[in-house]
Design an enzyme around this catalytic site. Structure first.
Site, PDB file in Angstrom:
ATOM      1  N   CYS A 239       0.828  -1.204   0.000  1.00  0.00           N
ATOM      2  CA  CYS A 239       0.000   0.000   0.000  1.00  0.00           C
ATOM      3  C   CYS A 239       0.860   1.250   0.000  1.00  0.00           C
ATOM      4  O   CYS A 239       1.893   1.298   0.666  1.00  0.00           O
ATOM      5  CB  CYS A 239      -0.864   0.020   1.246  1.00  0.00           C
ATOM      6  SG  CYS A 239      -1.931  -1.394   1.285  1.00  0.00           S
TER       7      CYS A 239
ATOM      8  N   HIS B 128      -3.415 -12.566   4.177  1.00  0.00           N
ATOM      9  CA  HIS B 128      -4.021 -11.565   5.060  1.00  0.00           C
ATOM     10  C   HIS B 128      -5.523 -11.771   5.246  1.00  0.00           C
ATOM     11  O   HIS B 128      -6.292 -10.808   5.320  1.00  0.00           O
ATOM     12  CB  HIS B 128      -3.752 -10.145   4.525  1.00  0.00           C
ATOM     13  CG  HIS B 128      -2.280  -9.860   4.407  1.00  0.00           C
ATOM     14  ND1 HIS B 128      -1.695  -9.443   3.236  1.00  0.00           N
ATOM     15  CD2 HIS B 128      -1.279  -9.965   5.302  1.00  0.00           C
ATOM     16  CE1 HIS B 128      -0.395  -9.291   3.412  1.00  0.00           C
ATOM     17  NE2 HIS B 128      -0.121  -9.595   4.658  1.00  0.00           N
TER      18      HIS B 128
ATOM     19  N   ASP C  61       3.538 -10.634   9.352  1.00  0.00           N
ATOM     20  CA  ASP C  61       4.049 -10.688   7.976  1.00  0.00           C
ATOM     21  C   ASP C  61       5.021  -9.520   7.764  1.00  0.00           C
ATOM     22  O   ASP C  61       6.207  -9.725   7.517  1.00  0.00           O
ATOM     23  CB  ASP C  61       2.854 -10.626   7.008  1.00  0.00           C
ATOM     24  CG  ASP C  61       3.274 -10.497   5.565  1.00  0.00           C
ATOM     25  OD1 ASP C  61       4.350 -11.006   5.219  1.00  0.00           O
ATOM     26  OD2 ASP C  61       2.516  -9.898   4.778  1.00  0.00           O
TER      27      ASP C  61
END
Ligand code: ADP
Ligand code: SF4
Length: 735
Positions: free
Chosen positions: A36, A178, A273
């Protein structure tokens, strides 16, 4: 050296071997996984520039962030990419075009969130394998899909995949890490169905397998099909475990997948992660990731904050993975592959693992920033290239006072531009407060911020003999600066922790707090060992970031009994940097007592008076002048300590700047054209923002009011006008 120029064989050559992924070829093993940035499809210039600068720096593939396939999965307040319609195709094609110019591949991560997407913009109801309330979002449930729903949503993937192909993407993901939709079907944690999409492994895998099949039929001839898979959700048998469903799913889906992107964890704790350096070293996911090569015949990649070329080469050579996936290392240094190829290892701007980049996405909306790379997120809107700088605009010599993050970065960029710079610091070392911070437990890697600047400044000073790095002398006074002989002066003198208890709750000192007393210590005094610390320590905290938890950890490790009294949520900002869950687990393990929602009214030797923040009455009424509108707070109690550590707030070291401003009338006769203040000396802030301010001033120092930033290019749609400033396929760097 041009990227394709032949180089002698080196231990890193294995990282530069091409590899086939379905119908496409990756030119080397450096792969920017989806991450992102706050661009999505709405800021096409930002998206194109941020990704393509990495293509220029030698990365073989760049991906978008998660990309919604339909308005039914809308992550507002956070910002994802979208492929809902032709407008999104148009905007994202700016990214693919910009990447293709550098002979690299562009990928897109097709995403459907289920209940983890709150749909606050579209107001649609998300669908999921079973009805559940998201453990990540607030108040979001999904509707349990029937067979028609399943076909609808699989159709969304296919239509989005076709739009992705039309936008020029080479790699198309079906995103199942996720905890997003395909994994929700696979994991019994979410999937409670009893039909052919639930129950047995084969049934739980069916949704994902069918979706991959459909995507492959639609676009598989032209594009590589990738899937991102959390091979272990780290909750044991209740979720996906590598030895059970993880490996089995890889075997089952292998014929449909051209490249595997594997990680661990879920969305609610995705710091497992994107592991912060406070808790995880490079390669921390390998114990799970390396299972995949045993069963897959397809190329495998994965992340693990790989920053060390030796480690990367060893991973590929030993067959643990074929491709090095990276998000943060590519943000911190978009030119990492090129620097490795050219053997310029000491020029790598190593990611420090602070997760400040992630914090901005977690907060929602604003562009990503990076602590190490001040140009991250500024490529399009400010035209900043991470490795190229505009030539100096004058022959002015610049004095920079303070070699912390802001001063060191300012001096570095000024020198890159060809200015003569004297960087002066009374400390023996470059780095400012990063030297203190990186000595705290778990924060050692933050020292890379200093190391990068130290190395670069050393090289630049060697190149420009007139420039100087003057460390370890006396502190410069106002008179020293006036007499120095520089035309421009940059004050980067940092900040200090309040010594009197001044704080964000009362905006006033706390009676009895005075850090010159032997039983009261500031964070600097603790870190530098300037105070004798007693057995029983109370940390009084009003800071929302890492300092109080880090001091609690340090003091516990040093053998003290620690209580934290906090008037703000302890480590609130660490939610956004993904450090929060493990930070609280750690404090719990250490038996550090946390007294929340309390603040201090006064301190005496050995004791502090606390009150509950909610102890004044809930009823509000007019009581006349001088009287509080609520019942008085009567919750005050005394608590004993041997040492009180005060993490109440920071204050700029701005005496030098203010002193110079007071003597502005003397600037001219001393040859001084202007004086600027940056970083914490202007106002305390994140290291990332201090670094940015130093960088920004160095780029804009010729501007008439360079203390304040130039306007940046905004990507806004002007009502009724198809308007994108500058033309988004034409990225203009200020060089
Ligand atoms: P920032 O985060 O804004 O860069 P830091 O607090 O990390 O600020 O760094 C400030 C640096 O400035 C410290 O290394 C400190 O030693 C130095 N410094 C502060 N005042 C003076 C001064 N008057 N003369 C020389 N160095 C100074
Ligand atoms: Fe790395 Fe921190 Fe930059 Fe993120 S913000 S890329 S973690 S240095």
């Amino acid at each position: 050296m041009p990227l394709d120029a032949p180089v002698s064989r080196s231990k890193y050559d294995v990282l530069f071997e091409p590899i086939q992924i379905g119908p496409k070829t990756l030119k080397n093993r450096f792969y920017q996984v989806p991450h992102c940035i706050g661009a999505g499809s709405d800021k096409p210039g930002f998206q194109a520039a941020h990704r393509s600068i990495k293509a220029e720096g030698g990365w073989a593939a760049m991906n978008t962030e998660y990309c919604s396939i339909h308005s039914e999965s809308d992550d507002t307040h956070r910002l994802s990419a979208r492929l809902w319609d032709d407008g999104d195709v148009h905007n994202l094609s700016a990214m693919t075009a910009a990447i293709h110019k550098f002979d690299a591949l562009a990928g897109v991560e097709l995403w459907y969130g289920g209940a983890h997407a709150p749909n606050m913009e579209s107001r649609q109801t998300p669908r999921g394998p079973s009805q559940y309330a998201s453990e990540f979002e607030t108040m979001t449930y999904c509707h349990e899909m029937d067979i028609d729903d399943i076909h609808d949503v699989q159709g969304f993937y296919v239509e989005a995949a076709k739009r992705a192909r039309d936008a020029g993407f080479d790699i198309i993901y079906c995103y199942g890490a996720h905890s997003y939709l395909p994994l929700q079907f696979l994991s019994p944690y979410y999937n409670k169905r009893t039909d052919k999409y639930g129950g047995s492994f084969e049934n739980r895998a069916r949704f994902w397998i069918e979706t991959l099949e459909k995507m492959k039929v639609a676009v598989g001839d032209e594009c590589a099909i990738a899937t991102r898979f959390a091979v272990d959700t780290l909750i044991g048998e209740d979720g996906v475990e590598i030895e059970r469903d993880g490996v089995k799913f890889i075997e089952m889906a292998d014929p449909l997948v051209d490249v595997w992107d594997v990680n661990v964890g879920d969305i609610a704790e995705w710091g497992e992660d994107a592991g912060p350096s406070r808790f995880y070293r490079q390669g921390h996911q390998l114990p799970w990731q390396k299972f995949v090569k045993d069963v897959s015949k397809k190329p495998v990649l994965g992340v693990g904050r790989f920053t060390d070329p030796e480690k990367m080469a060893e991973i590929v050579r030993s067959g643990q993975m074929d491709i090095i996936g990276a998000a943060r290392p590519s943000i911190s240094d978009p030119f990492l592959p090129q620097k490795i190829k050219e053997g310029r290892i000491d020029d790598i701007r190593t990611c420090i693992g602070c997760n400040v980049c992630i914090s901005r996405w977690e907060i929602g909306g604003p562009p990503m920033i990076c602590t190490q790379n001040a140009t991250a997120g500024e490529e399009y809107r400010r035209g900043w290239h991470p490795e190229k700088f505009p030539k100096k605009g004058s022959d002015d010599a610049v004095l920079v006072v303070g070699a912390g993050p802001s001063g060191a970065e300012c001096a570095r960029v000024l020198m890159e531009r060809g200015y003569t710079v004297h960087l002066v610091d009374s400390a023996e070392k470059v780095g400012g407060h990063v030297n203190d911070v990186s000595s705290l437990p778990g924060l050692g890697e933050w020292g890379y911020h200093r190391d990068y600047r130290e190395v670069q400044l050393g090289k630049l000073v060697k190149k420009n003999k007139q420039s100087q790095l003057a460390l370890g002398g006396a502190r410069l006074s106002v008179a020293d600066v006036l007499d120095y002989g520089a035309e421009k002066v940059v004050i980067a003198t940092g900040s200090h922790w309040s010594t009197d208890g001044r704080n964000a709750l009362t905006h006033a000192p706390i009676p009895g707090i005075d850090a010159s007393l032997p039983y009261i210590a500031t964070p600097e005094q603790v870190i530098l060992g300037q105070k004798k610390i007693g057995k029983k320590v109370i940390i009084l905290n009003a800071d929302p970031y890492f300092m109080a938890p880090s001091l609690a950890q340090k003091l516990h490790q040093d053998g003290h009994d620690v209580t934290v009294v906090t008037g703000v949520e302890l480590g609130r900002y660490m939610h956004f940097t993904l450090e929060y869950p493990n930070m609280h687990r750690m404090l719990h393990e250490m038996h550090v007592e946390v007294i929340g929602d309390h603040w201090a009214s006064k301190v005496e030797e050995g004791r502090i008076e606390l009150y509950n923040l909610w102890g004044d009455g809930s009823e509000r009424r007019y009581n006349g002048p001088g009287r509080m509108p609520r019942n008085p707070n009567t919750s005050h109690t005394w608590h004993n300590f041997d040492t009180l550590v005060v993490v109440t707030g920071r204050k700029s070291n701005d005496e030098l700047y203010r002193g110079l401003k007071e003597r502005k009338a003397e600037w001219d006769k001393n040859g001084i054209k202007d004086v600027y203040v940056i970083g914490d000396a202007w106002a305390p802030k994140l290291i990332a923002d201090s670094t940015f301010e130093g960088h920004r001033l160095a780029r804009e120092i010729e501007e008439p009011k360079a203390q304040f930033p130039k306007p940046y290019r905004r990507e806004v749609s002007v009502f009724g006008t198809p308007y994108i400033p500058g033309g988004f396929t034409d990225i203009r760097y200020e060089v």
